[in-house]
Design a protein around this motif. Structure first.
Motif, mmCIF file in Angstrom:
data_model
loop_
_atom_site.group_PDB
_atom_site.id
_atom_site.type_symbol
_atom_site.label_atom_id
_atom_site.label_comp_id
_atom_site.label_asym_id
_atom_site.label_seq_id
_atom_site.Cartn_x
_atom_site.Cartn_y
_atom_site.Cartn_z
ATOM 1 N N VAL A 65 0.877 -1.174 0.000
ATOM 2 C CA VAL A 65 0.000 0.000 0.000
ATOM 3 C C VAL A 65 0.913 1.221 0.000
ATOM 4 O O VAL A 65 1.794 1.346 0.854
ATOM 5 N N SER A 66 0.713 2.121 -0.965
ATOM 6 C CA SER A 66 1.543 3.329 -1.060
ATOM 7 C C SER A 66 1.042 4.405 -0.113
ATOM 8 O O SER A 66 -0.163 4.680 -0.066
ATOM 9 N N VAL A 67 1.960 4.993 0.645
ATOM 10 C CA VAL A 67 1.635 6.071 1.581
ATOM 11 C C VAL A 67 2.696 7.160 1.473
ATOM 12 O O VAL A 67 3.809 6.921 1.006
ATOM 13 N N GLN A 68 2.336 8.341 1.923
ATOM 14 C CA GLN A 68 3.262 9.456 1.981
ATOM 15 C C GLN A 68 4.070 9.387 3.285
ATOM 16 O O GLN A 68 3.600 8.829 4.281
ATOM 17 N N PRO A 69 5.270 9.963 3.315
ATOM 18 C CA PRO A 69 6.048 10.001 4.557
ATOM 19 C C PRO A 69 5.242 10.644 5.681
ATOM 20 O O PRO A 69 4.648 11.712 5.499
ATOM 21 N N GLY A 70 5.162 9.982 6.822
ATOM 22 C CA GLY A 70 4.460 10.525 7.982
ATOM 23 C C GLY A 70 2.941 10.458 7.916
ATOM 24 O O GLY A 70 2.265 10.909 8.845
ATOM 25 N N GLU A 71 2.394 9.893 6.853
ATOM 26 C CA GLU A 71 0.937 9.805 6.706
ATOM 27 C C GLU A 71 0.326 8.984 7.848
ATOM 28 O O GLU A 71 0.922 8.025 8.332
ATOM 29 N N VAL A 96 5.838 0.004 17.343
ATOM 30 C CA VAL A 96 5.227 1.236 16.856
ATOM 31 C C VAL A 96 4.148 1.669 17.852
ATOM 32 O O VAL A 96 3.314 0.850 18.259
ATOM 33 N N ALA A 97 4.174 2.949 18.234
ATOM 34 C CA ALA A 97 3.150 3.475 19.138
ATOM 35 C C ALA A 97 1.843 3.661 18.373
ATOM 36 O O ALA A 97 1.822 4.278 17.307
ATOM 37 N N VAL A 98 0.764 3.104 18.927
ATOM 38 C CA VAL A 98 -0.564 3.229 18.331
ATOM 39 C C VAL A 98 -1.412 4.089 19.254
ATOM 40 O O VAL A 98 -1.536 3.796 20.443
ATOM 41 N N LYS A 99 -1.970 5.175 18.712
ATOM 42 C CA LYS A 99 -2.847 6.054 19.476
ATOM 43 C C LYS A 99 -4.145 6.216 18.704
ATOM 44 O O LYS A 99 -4.111 6.489 17.504
ATOM 45 N N GLU A 100 -5.259 6.002 19.392
ATOM 46 C CA GLU A 100 -6.579 6.143 18.779
ATOM 47 C C GLU A 100 -6.678 5.319 17.491
ATOM 48 O O GLU A 100 -7.140 5.795 16.463
ATOM 49 N N ASN A 101 -6.218 4.071 17.563
ATOM 50 C CA ASN A 101 -6.276 3.118 16.447
ATOM 51 C C ASN A 101 -5.502 3.576 15.213
ATOM 52 O O ASN A 101 -5.844 3.203 14.088
ATOM 53 N N SER A 102 -4.453 4.380 15.393
ATOM 54 C CA SER A 102 -3.679 4.824 14.236
ATOM 55 C C SER A 102 -2.213 5.046 14.616
ATOM 56 O O SER A 102 -1.863 5.107 15.786
ATOM 57 N N PHE A 103 -1.385 5.135 13.573
ATOM 58 C CA PHE A 103 0.030 5.450 13.758
ATOM 59 C C PHE A 103 0.492 6.223 12.524
ATOM 60 O O PHE A 103 -0.219 6.317 11.526
ATOM 61 N N HIS A 104 1.690 6.778 12.588
ATOM 62 C CA HIS A 104 2.253 7.529 11.470
ATOM 63 C C HIS A 104 3.211 6.642 10.683
ATOM 64 O O HIS A 104 4.043 5.948 11.268
ATOM 65 N N ALA A 105 3.078 6.682 9.358
ATOM 66 C CA ALA A 105 4.008 5.963 8.487
ATOM 67 C C ALA A 105 5.411 6.537 8.696
ATOM 68 O O ALA A 105 5.569 7.696 9.103
ATOM 69 N N PRO A 106 6.435 5.753 8.413
ATOM 70 C CA PRO A 106 7.804 6.261 8.560
ATOM 71 C C PRO A 106 8.054 7.500 7.695
ATOM 72 O O PRO A 106 7.402 7.696 6.663
ATOM 73 N N ALA A 107 8.998 8.317 8.118
ATOM 74 C CA ALA A 107 9.351 9.525 7.366
ATOM 75 C C ALA A 107 10.257 9.203 6.182
ATOM 76 O O ALA A 107 10.277 9.934 5.195
ATOM 77 N N GLN A 108 10.998 8.113 6.269
ATOM 78 C CA GLN A 108 11.948 7.757 5.212
ATOM 79 C C GLN A 108 11.283 6.862 4.171
ATOM 80 O O GLN A 108 10.511 5.961 4.522
ATOM 81 N N LYS A 109 11.612 7.123 2.900
ATOM 82 C CA LYS A 109 11.080 6.295 1.819
ATOM 83 C C LYS A 109 11.587 4.871 1.970
ATOM 84 O O LYS A 109 12.674 4.632 2.479
ATOM 85 N N GLY A 110 10.757 3.916 1.536
ATOM 86 C CA GLY A 110 11.153 2.520 1.603
ATOM 87 C C GLY A 110 9.960 1.614 1.795
ATOM 88 O O GLY A 110 8.809 2.058 1.830
ATOM 89 N N THR A 111 10.243 0.324 1.912
ATOM 90 C CA THR A 111 9.216 -0.687 2.117
ATOM 91 C C THR A 111 9.285 -1.161 3.558
ATOM 92 O O THR A 111 10.361 -1.502 4.053
ATOM 93 N N TYR A 112 8.136 -1.180 4.224
ATOM 94 C CA TYR A 112 8.055 -1.539 5.632
ATOM 95 C C TYR A 112 6.980 -2.604 5.818
ATOM 96 O O TYR A 112 5.881 -2.486 5.279
ATOM 97 N N TYR A 113 7.302 -3.607 6.600
ATOM 98 C CA TYR A 113 6.401 -4.720 6.885
ATOM 99 C C TYR A 113 5.902 -4.585 8.322
ATOM 100 O O TYR A 113 6.654 -4.186 9.205
#
Length: 97
Positions: free
Chosen positions: A16-22, A51-68
């Motif tokens: 799934v494609s996301v923007q940095p910090g999305e 990864v810290a989860v707050k209110e059922n959400s978290f922020h995508a990493p700031a650095q480009k790349g693939t994360y599992y």
């Protein structure tokens, strides 16, 4: 029992494609909702972090790349400490573009 981790399970999946910090939000269409969550982020190179989860959400990493990710949820008993009434585990992969 040995089970495959997210990197192995998702190697052929389209990320799934996301923007940095999305903001990435979890939505579960089930009642009652789980009351304990845990998210672990991994890279193909083998590093992992919680990864810290707050209110059922978290922020995508700031650095480009693939994360599992491994996403675990539990329905903990409200009256008996450390007693789980069920759990579920999910894996997904994000591509920060």
């Amino acid at each position: 029992m040995d089970t495959a981790g997210p990197v192995e399970l998702l190697k052929d999946e389209v990320p799934v494609s996301v923007q940095p910090g999305e903001v990435v939000k979890f939505a579960m269409n089930v009642e009652p909702k789980p009351n304990k969550y845990h998210v672990t982020q991994m890279t193909a190179e083998g590093s992992s972090i919680d990864v810290a989860v707050k209110e059922n959400s978290f922020h995508a990493p700031a650095q480009k790349g693939t994360y599992y990710y491994s996403y675990g949820v539990w329905w903990m008993d409200e009256h008996i400490e450390n007693q789980s009434n069920g759990d579920a585990f999910y894996c997904f992969v994000l591509q920060v573009i």
